[in-house]
Design an enzyme around this catalytic site. Sequence first.
Site, short mmCIF file in Angstrom:
data_model
loop_
_atom_site.label_atom_id
_atom_site.label_comp_id
_atom_site.label_asym_id
_atom_site.label_seq_id
_atom_site.Cartn_x
_atom_site.Cartn_y
_atom_site.Cartn_z
N THR A 79 45.34 -5.55 58.30
CA THR A 79 44.03 -5.29 58.91
C THR A 79 43.42 -6.60 59.39
OG1 THR A 79 42.93 -5.44 56.74
CG2 THR A 79 43.62 -3.26 57.48
N HIS A 136 38.02 -6.43 46.41
CA HIS A 136 39.45 -6.66 46.58
C HIS A 136 39.86 -7.97 45.91
CE1 HIS A 136 39.32 -3.51 49.71
NE2 HIS A 136 40.61 -3.42 49.50
N LYS A 140 42.55 -11.73 49.61
CA LYS A 140 42.38 -10.89 50.81
C LYS A 140 41.56 -11.65 51.83
CE LYS A 140 40.98 -6.31 52.45
NZ LYS A 140 42.23 -6.13 53.21
#
Length: 228
Positions: A79, A136, A140
Site C-alpha cells: 500500500t 500497526h 510499517k
Amino acid sequence: MRVLVLGHGKTGKLVAQIAAEHGHSVHVLDAKENPNAQALTAPFVAGFDVVIDFTTPEAAIQNMRACLATGAKMVIGTTGWYDKLADMKSLAERREGSLLYGTNFSVGVQVMLKVAYEMGAALKDAGFKFSINETHHASKLDAPSGTALTLCETIQTSSGAVDVGITSSREGDETGIHILTAQSDSDRITLQHESFSRSGFAEGAVRAAEWLSTRKGTYDFRDIFDKM
C-alpha cells in the site's frame, strides 16, 4: 501455477510458504536481488503465471512498471502508492496485463468494510460522528494505513460524513488493529477488526493470484474477494 513473489519480508515469506502449500511453484526475489526492478526483464517475467508484490511503495511502482509492461498478471499487496493507481491501471490495460490491488487481503477486513458501509448508511442523518483508530507494527511505512483510508472512504460514501478523523499508532510488532467508532450525544457504536497474524493477508493474496491467473483487467480486491 508458477508464482513470483517480490519481497522477502514477514508477509512476503508467508505468501511464498502458503503458495507452496497450495501446490504452486514459487520463486522469491528480495530487494537486494531486484534493485530498481532491474531483475524484472521481459524474458524473466514471462516465466511466471502471476507476480505477487509485498515490498515498499517505491519498489512496488517500479515493479509494476517493469512487469505490467510485459503484459504480466500482478497482485499488489503493498500500500501507499495509490497516487499512481490511474497510471498503473492504464499501463495494465494498454499492455493487456492484469492488475489486482487491495489495501488489505484479509477476508475478515473485507467483511468489516461491508458491515461498516451498512452501519454508515443506517446512521446517516442520525447525529453520529465517525472516527477511526488504527495500530500497526513500528516498521510499517505508511500512515494512515491503506485499510484505514478505505474504511474512511466507505463511511464517507455511505453516511455522507465529511469529517472522519483517523488516529494512527506504530508500535512493536502489532499486526493490525482497526477500530471504527460512531458516537452521538446518546450512545456509541464500535466496530473492530484485529489481526492475530499475517497469515490471513498471505492466504488472501495467494487466493487472489489463483483467481487472477485466468483473467485480464484491473480489479480491487474488495470487489472480488467473495468470488474467489
